[in-house]
Design an enzyme around this catalytic site. Structure first.
Site, PDB file in Angstrom:
ATOM      1  N   CYS A 158       0.906  -1.128   0.334  1.00  0.00           N
ATOM      2  CA  CYS A 158       0.086   0.862   0.367  1.00  0.00           C
ATOM      3  C   CYS A 158       0.699   1.010  -0.030  1.00  0.00           C
ATOM      4  O   CYS A 158       1.854   0.920   0.342  1.00  0.00           O
ATOM      5  CB  CYS A 158      -1.170  -0.169   1.318  1.00  0.00           C
ATOM      6  SG  CYS A 158       0.065  -0.060   3.343  1.00  0.00           S
ATOM      7  N   CYS A 257      41.466   7.275  -3.055  1.00  0.00           N
ATOM      8  CA  CYS A 257      40.638   7.055  -1.770  1.00  0.00           C
ATOM      9  C   CYS A 257      40.140   8.460  -0.587  1.00  0.00           C
ATOM     10  O   CYS A 257      39.789   8.203  -0.074  1.00  0.00           O
ATOM     11  CB  CYS A 257      41.885   6.378  -0.688  1.00  0.00           C
ATOM     12  SG  CYS A 257      42.555   7.289  -0.200  1.00  0.00           S
ATOM     13  N   HIS A 262      49.912  10.349  -0.606  1.00  0.00           N
ATOM     14  CA  HIS A 262      50.387   9.262   0.063  1.00  0.00           C
ATOM     15  C   HIS A 262      51.362   8.584  -0.432  1.00  0.00           C
ATOM     16  O   HIS A 262      51.600   7.545  -0.295  1.00  0.00           O
ATOM     17  CB  HIS A 262      49.398   7.839   0.897  1.00  0.00           C
ATOM     18  CG  HIS A 262      48.520   7.062   0.083  1.00  0.00           C
ATOM     19  ND1 HIS A 262      48.410   6.614  -0.833  1.00  0.00           N
ATOM     20  CD2 HIS A 262      46.661   7.766   0.157  1.00  0.00           C
ATOM     21  CE1 HIS A 262      47.466   6.242  -1.405  1.00  0.00           C
ATOM     22  NE2 HIS A 262      46.633   7.018  -1.350  1.00  0.00           N
ATOM     23  N   CYS A 294      72.149  12.000  24.100  1.00  0.00           N
ATOM     24  CA  CYS A 294      72.845  12.530  23.521  1.00  0.00           C
ATOM     25  C   CYS A 294      74.368  11.415  23.808  1.00  0.00           C
ATOM     26  O   CYS A 294      74.502  10.521  25.002  1.00  0.00           O
ATOM     27  CB  CYS A 294      73.928  13.805  23.849  1.00  0.00           C
ATOM     28  SG  CYS A 294      75.902  13.916  22.620  1.00  0.00           S
ATOM     29  N   CYS A 297      77.887  12.494  25.706  1.00  0.00           N
ATOM     30  CA  CYS A 297      77.511  12.478  27.064  1.00  0.00           C
ATOM     31  C   CYS A 297      76.540  12.593  28.059  1.00  0.00           C
ATOM     32  O   CYS A 297      76.585  12.932  28.915  1.00  0.00           O
ATOM     33  CB  CYS A 297      77.561  14.045  27.568  1.00  0.00           C
ATOM     34  SG  CYS A 297      76.825  15.123  25.918  1.00  0.00           S
ATOM     35  N   CYS A 307      66.097  18.903  10.377  1.00  0.00           N
ATOM     36  CA  CYS A 307      67.429  18.471   9.949  1.00  0.00           C
ATOM     37  C   CYS A 307      67.713  17.725  10.882  1.00  0.00           C
ATOM     38  O   CYS A 307      67.302  17.738  12.064  1.00  0.00           O
ATOM     39  CB  CYS A 307      68.825  18.931   9.716  1.00  0.00           C
ATOM     40  SG  CYS A 307      70.001  18.766   8.692  1.00  0.00           S
TER      41      CYS A 307
END
Length: 492
Positions: A158, A257, A262, A294, A297, A307
């Protein structure tokens, strides 16, 4: 690099119609550098004859009206060929990802089977018998014949039940997926069947939005821009895992995606890697710290730039070492690959499960630490980029040349980010790569790229100590290393 000492809902006819406006948006990564990466290809001149760019990719940004016009053009043409309604033609196109040549071939060989596979016609053996009674199969109420509705499958219900069915699904965000209510019947409902059953204009507008989303997402040449509240659609000729950028919101993403770009890692691999990183985040927490000791030391140190060449200069001693492996920087010339290459244990398969588990964790942490380190370097180098811009502005204000005279400094910082961004995504690629000659070649190129990036990073942070020619030459070398790696290993 020196170190710091530390103790520890609009109308569908509007051009800006937004198919994503009701979808939940993902939180942006606070370390996102897409804008920093953006535009580098145009800013850096390529020297020499070898200017091939493996990331070059042709795409077009379409508004809602333009993409709707493209979809409707395909739909009208197919409807005329198949001699079906426009609504049915759209469902056929969705089922076959809008590959019209394939649809026409199937239609030529078996027109009836085409409609069955598109779920707009039932298989002949599954035709339901037309109900002789006027009872709705859902509410079981007696209904006048004119109030019984059915699809091509002849399952009659219906009008009231159909209205409730469509209303609930559309409120749940369903578009093309509205289907017949009969059990085990997968026939889809054409949009011209659904629209008259929706009780309000608001609901009809939602349905239009969800239909448009489904049409675009099913089209092999189209992608919705994932930018927040952005209505743009990206169109390409050949779908690939390539970098695209929205002309409206400047969102940069992988076309295939729709995630953060990536390369060289493919879409399936980066999903596995990000899932693993999320699942193992607690395990990897200890290496996410900014500090290390380090090697000479044992003083706790912290990186203050991107860097990885660390320099400590004290009265009694000095040290030059690598932030990643803490080894003597002098060995990072011809043997730089030793820092980026994981040394597999060839005898691990013959050892205990516990030993294999430890080895697996050790391997993951090796790659994760380098992945995370380059991500943090990108953020630190973004600060360097800002300082360079401020320095250029200061020089221009003091009449020490024009902005164009110092543009190369900004270009160097942007290219550094571009190269390091690629380098970051080489580590998931290497983690899942099987051992063999191809992996050895990849690790060699990865190490070459990493060495030149560190040289460029060192020079960018000390730009005043290098002349323009030296800096631009280093930029060219780093970019060529990056392109060589992508040319050989970027998923095509």
């Amino acid at each position: 690099m020196s170190v710091d000492m530390n103790s520890q809902g609009s109308d569908s006819n509007e051009e800006d119609y937004d198919p994503n406006c009701e979808e939940e948006e993902e939180d942006e990564d606070p370390g996102d550098i897409e804008d920093y990466y953006d535009g580098v290809a145009n800013d850096v001149e390529q020297q020499g004859a070898d200017a091939f760019d493996p990331e070059e990719y042709q795409f077009t940004c379409l508004t809602y009206k333009e993409s709707e016009s493209t979809l409707n053009e395909h739909m009208a043409s197919l409807a005329a060929t198949l001699k079906v309604s426009h609504a049915v033609a759209k469902l056929v196109l969705v089922s076959f990802h809008w590959q019209i040549s394939e649809i026409l071939e199937r239609h030529k060989s078996n027109a009836a089977q085409l409609l069955v596979e598109a779920r707009v016609q039932p298989a002949s053996s599954k035709h339901a018998m037309v109900h002789s009674s006027h009872h709705c199969a859902v509410c079981m109420q007696f209904v006048r014949k004119e109030n019984l509705l059915s699809l091509a499958c002849q399952h009659q219900f219906c009008r009231s039940c159909w209205e409730q069915h469509c209303t609930v699904l559309v409120k749940d965000g369903v578009g093309v997926g509205v289907s017949c209510m009969a059990q085990d019947c997968l026939l889809r409902t054409p949009e011209d069947f659904v629209f008259p059953l929706l009780p309000s204009e608001e609901l009809k507008d939602k349905y239009r939005r969800y239909l448009f989303r489904d049409y675009v997402e099913s089209h092999y040449q189209l992608q919705l821009c994932p930018g927040a509240d952005c209505p743009m659609v990206i169109q390409v000729q050949e779908p690939k895992a390539r970098r695209v950028q929205c002309s409206r919101c400047n969102e940069v993403f992988c076309f295939k995606c729709r995630q953060m770009y990536h390369a060289p890692t493919d879409c399936a691999t980066i999903r596995k890697w990000l899932t693993k990183c999320a699942d193992d985040s607690e395990t990897a927490n200890y290496i996410s710290a900014h500090t290390k000791d380090c090697p000479k030391c044992n003083i706790c140190i912290e990186k203050n730039g991107g860097c990885n060449h660390m320099v400590m200069d004290f009265l009694l001693f000095s040290a030059d070492f690598c932030w990643m492996c803490l080894g003597d920087w002098k060995t990072h010339g011809s043997e730089y690959y030793e820092c980026s290459r994981y040394k597999e244990n060839p005898d691990i398969v013959n050892q205990s499960q516990q030993a294999q588990a430890r080895e697996a964790l050790k391997k993951y942490l090796f790659y994760f630490e380098r992945w995370e380190n380059h991500n943090k370097s990108l953020q630190l180098e973004a600060q360097t980029y800002q300082r360079i811009q401020e320095k250029i502005q200061e020089r221009v204000m003091n009449n020490l040349g024009t902005w164009i005279d110092w543009q190369y400094l900004q270009n160097a910082a942007k290219l550094l980010a571009k190269c390091r961004y690629t380098l970051q995504y080489t580590y998931p690629y290497a983690y899942y790569m099987e051992s063999g000659p191809r992996k050895k070649l990849f690790e060699y190129q990865q190490a070459q790229l990493e060495a030149e990036i560190e040289n460029l990073s060192w020079k960018v942070e000390r730009a005043d100590s290098y002349d323009r020619g030296d800096l631009e030459n280093q930029m060219h070398i780093a970019e060529q290393r990056r392109r060589t790696l992508l040319k050989d290993f970027h998923d095509t």
